[in-house]
Design a protein around this motif. Structure first.
Motif, PDB file in Angstrom:
ATOM      1  N   VAL A  47       0.853  -1.186   0.000  1.00 22.21           N
ATOM      2  CA  VAL A  47       0.000   0.000   0.000  1.00 22.21           C
ATOM      3  C   VAL A  47       0.888   1.236   0.000  1.00 22.21           C
ATOM      4  CG1 VAL A  47      -1.947  -1.089   1.183  1.00 22.21           C
ATOM      5  CG2 VAL A  47      -0.154   0.015   2.528  1.00 22.21           C
ATOM      6  N   ASP A  48       0.340   2.331  -0.504  1.00 23.20           N
ATOM      7  CA  ASP A  48       0.972   3.634  -0.366  1.00 23.20           C
ATOM      8  C   ASP A  48       0.372   4.328   0.851  1.00 23.20           C
ATOM      9  OD1 ASP A  48       2.457   3.279  -2.672  1.00 23.20           O
ATOM     10  OD2 ASP A  48       1.046   4.351  -3.948  1.00 23.20           O
ATOM     11  N   VAL A  49       1.215   4.925   1.661  1.00 20.73           N
ATOM     12  CA  VAL A  49       0.770   5.670   2.842  1.00 20.73           C
ATOM     13  C   VAL A  49       1.123   7.132   2.649  1.00 20.73           C
ATOM     14  CG1 VAL A  49       1.103   5.987   5.322  1.00 20.73           C
ATOM     15  CG2 VAL A  49       1.018   3.679   4.367  1.00 20.73           C
ATOM     16  N   ARG A  50       0.189   8.019   2.948  1.00 22.84           N
ATOM     17  CA  ARG A  50       0.429   9.453   2.784  1.00 22.84           C
ATOM     18  C   ARG A  50       0.139  10.187   4.088  1.00 22.84           C
ATOM     19  NH1 ARG A  50      -2.809  12.570  -1.879  1.00 22.84           N
ATOM     20  NH2 ARG A  50      -4.581  12.285  -0.440  1.00 22.84           N
ATOM     21  N   LEU A  51       1.079  11.054   4.477  1.00 23.91           N
ATOM     22  CA  LEU A  51       0.927  11.902   5.653  1.00 23.91           C
ATOM     23  C   LEU A  51       0.841  13.349   5.198  1.00 23.91           C
ATOM     24  CD1 LEU A  51       3.673  10.299   7.941  1.00 23.91           C
ATOM     25  CD2 LEU A  51       1.236   9.720   7.835  1.00 23.91           C
ATOM     26  N   ARG A  99       5.016   7.060   1.227  1.00 26.50           N
ATOM     27  CA  ARG A  99       5.936   5.956   1.011  1.00 26.50           C
ATOM     28  C   ARG A  99       5.132   4.678   0.858  1.00 26.50           C
ATOM     29  NH1 ARG A  99      10.765   3.414   4.709  1.00 26.50           N
ATOM     30  NH2 ARG A  99      11.622   2.112   3.064  1.00 26.50           N
ATOM     31  N   SER A 100       5.716   3.706   0.183  1.00 24.00           N
ATOM     32  CA  SER A 100       5.073   2.410   0.003  1.00 24.00           C
ATOM     33  C   SER A 100       5.539   1.437   1.085  1.00 24.00           C
ATOM     34  CB  SER A 100       5.416   1.828  -1.374  1.00 24.00           C
ATOM     35  OG  SER A 100       4.931   2.668  -2.398  1.00 24.00           O
ATOM     36  N   ASP A 132      17.041   6.749   9.157  1.00 23.19           N
ATOM     37  CA  ASP A 132      17.604   7.936   9.799  1.00 23.19           C
ATOM     38  C   ASP A 132      17.095   9.232   9.181  1.00 23.19           C
ATOM     39  OD1 ASP A 132      19.024   6.306  11.493  1.00 23.19           O
ATOM     40  OD2 ASP A 132      20.838   6.320  10.264  1.00 23.19           O
ATOM     41  N   ASP A 133      16.831   9.226   7.879  1.00 23.97           N
ATOM     42  CA  ASP A 133      16.339  10.438   7.222  1.00 23.97           C
ATOM     43  C   ASP A 133      14.918  10.259   6.702  1.00 23.97           C
ATOM     44  OD1 ASP A 133      16.944   8.580   5.327  1.00 23.97           O
ATOM     45  OD2 ASP A 133      17.996   9.930   3.970  1.00 23.97           O
ATOM     46  N   GLY A 134      14.181   9.314   7.276  1.00 22.57           N
ATOM     47  CA  GLY A 134      12.849   9.009   6.766  1.00 22.57           C
ATOM     48  C   GLY A 134      11.767   9.862   7.405  1.00 22.57           C
ATOM     49  N   GLU A 135      11.071  10.648   6.595  1.00 21.46           N
ATOM     50  CA  GLU A 135       9.984  11.476   7.117  1.00 21.46           C
ATOM     51  C   GLU A 135       8.819  10.615   7.590  1.00 21.46           C
ATOM     52  OE1 GLU A 135      10.113  15.489   4.435  1.00 21.46           O
ATOM     53  OE2 GLU A 135       9.495  13.655   3.426  1.00 21.46           O
ATOM     54  N   VAL A 136       8.413   9.659   6.761  1.00 22.23           N
ATOM     55  CA  VAL A 136       7.253   8.839   7.091  1.00 22.23           C
ATOM     56  C   VAL A 136       7.596   7.831   8.181  1.00 22.23           C
ATOM     57  CG1 VAL A 136       5.562   7.211   6.182  1.00 22.23           C
ATOM     58  CG2 VAL A 136       6.280   9.167   4.796  1.00 22.23           C
ATOM     59  N   SER A 137       8.747   7.163   8.059  1.00 20.28           N
ATOM     60  CA  SER A 137       9.106   6.160   9.066  1.00 20.28           C
ATOM     61  C   SER A 137       9.347   6.808  10.424  1.00 20.28           C
ATOM     62  CB  SER A 137      10.336   5.372   8.629  1.00 20.28           C
ATOM     63  OG  SER A 137      11.501   6.177   8.624  1.00 20.28           O
ATOM     64  N   ALA A 166      -5.576   8.501  12.563  1.00 19.43           N
ATOM     65  CA  ALA A 166      -6.033   8.242  11.200  1.00 19.43           C
ATOM     66  C   ALA A 166      -4.931   8.633  10.217  1.00 19.43           C
ATOM     67  CB  ALA A 166      -7.304   9.023  10.901  1.00 19.43           C
ATOM     68  N   ILE A 167      -4.727   7.812   9.207  1.00 22.97           N
ATOM     69  CA  ILE A 167      -3.774   8.101   8.145  1.00 22.97           C
ATOM     70  C   ILE A 167      -4.457   7.832   6.812  1.00 22.97           C
ATOM     71  CG2 ILE A 167      -1.775   7.519   9.574  1.00 22.97           C
ATOM     72  CD1 ILE A 167      -1.635   4.874   8.043  1.00 22.97           C
ATOM     73  N   GLU A 168      -3.812   8.275   5.737  1.00 20.89           N
ATOM     74  CA  GLU A 168      -4.332   8.010   4.406  1.00 20.89           C
ATOM     75  C   GLU A 168      -3.528   6.886   3.748  1.00 20.89           C
ATOM     76  OE1 GLU A 168      -5.974  11.725   2.085  1.00 20.89           O
ATOM     77  OE2 GLU A 168      -4.003  12.184   2.923  1.00 20.89           O
ATOM     78  N   LEU A 169      -4.229   6.020   3.040  1.00 18.81           N
ATOM     79  CA  LEU A 169      -3.530   5.009   2.254  1.00 18.81           C
ATOM     80  C   LEU A 169      -4.331   4.688   1.007  1.00 18.81           C
ATOM     81  CD1 LEU A 169      -5.096   2.091   2.649  1.00 18.81           C
ATOM     82  CD2 LEU A 169      -3.820   2.020   4.768  1.00 18.81           C
ATOM     83  N   ARG A 170      -3.641   4.069   0.057  1.00 23.11           N
ATOM     84  CA  ARG A 170      -4.311   3.563  -1.127  1.00 23.11           C
ATOM     85  C   ARG A 170      -3.699   2.210  -1.486  1.00 23.11           C
ATOM     86  NH1 ARG A 170      -2.072   7.815  -5.758  1.00 23.11           N
ATOM     87  NH2 ARG A 170       0.147   7.291  -5.543  1.00 23.11           N
TER      88      ARG A 170
END
Length: 234
Positions: free
Chosen positions: A39-43, A53-54, A75-80, A92-96
């Motif tokens: 899935v793709d996750v969007r913040l 990120r997927s 270390d430089d991951g915005e989503v992680s 709640a988060i968004e995904l597709r």
């Protein structure tokens, strides 16, 4: 037709390894996914900035309305970084999704060879879990490369499966322990001697890992048309 973004809710969260967090998401889709898909996750930040990120799905397709993700902290991951330090149950988060053709279904049969490096094991876990539920007679082998025992995702589960499922074998390659080694020609030969010629091979991990593993498999006589790969940066 493009998949629409939809809302999902974090139903549970727990550490999986020192660098990986397991998240269970309650999702609203009705269509089933295939073991191995992502899935793709969007913040979205308050100022409108978005990052996505997927992530591969770790759970089997037999749990409608709930999927598990394994998020490795980068270390430089915005989503992680958000999932590691901020995300909490109820958020709640968004995904597709589900997305992708890197997938196995019980009807495809085996023997099934799964080769994972680091967090690349996650979609392979979905396949193994689905196989155990729907087709436990299918011969399967997981060749899994990780740095240390503590870095092995789902370690207790995999060891238990290796000990209790007659048609499944686990082979670990630990690269940063005394006497450890990477996946090499000798290890591939050992895998094929045990499993025989695989009908389906799935390889997932970083770009360098996947390239090296796929080359070793082809050199050992595994037909390229039977090898499926999934890569992430690094």
């Amino acid at each position: 037709m493009a998949l629409a973004w939809q809302e999902a809710t974090i139903a549970a969260a727990a550490p999986e390894t020192p660098r990986v967090r397991r998240l269970s998401l309650a999702v609203g889709w009705e269509r089933p996914f295939r073991a191995g898909q992502h899935v793709d996750v969007r913040l979205t930040a308050p100022d409108g900035y978005q990052a996505q990120r997927s992530y591969s799905i770790a759970s089997p397709p037999t749990r409608p309305g709930l999927i598990d993700l394994m998020v490795e902290r980068l270390d430089d991951g915005e989503v992680s970084g958000f999932f590691a330090d901020v995300a909490a149950v109820g958020d709640a988060i968004e995904l597709r999704g589900p997305i992708g053709t890197f997938a196995w279904e019980p009807g495809q049969g085996g023997p099934l060879l799964l080769v994972g490096g680091g967090s690349g094991v996650v979609p392979l876990l979905s396949m193994l879990r689905h196989r155990a539920e729907a087709a436990p007679e299918v011969p399967a082998l997981l060749l899994y490369s990780a740095r240390t025992p503590e870095a092995v995702i789902a370690r207790d589960e995999l060891v238990r499966r290796g000990a209790t499922e007659p048609a499944f074998r686990l082979m670990l390659c630990l690269t940063r322990v005394a006497g450890g080694r990477r996946i090499d020609t000798a290890r591939i030969a050992e895998v094929l001697a045990h499993l025989g010629r695989p009908a389906h091979t799935f390889v997932c991990g970083s770009n360098p890992f996947v390239g090296a593993a796929a080359d070793l498999l082809v050199d050992a006589g595994v037909p390229p048309r039977t090898i499926r790969t999934e890569r992430f940066g690094g």
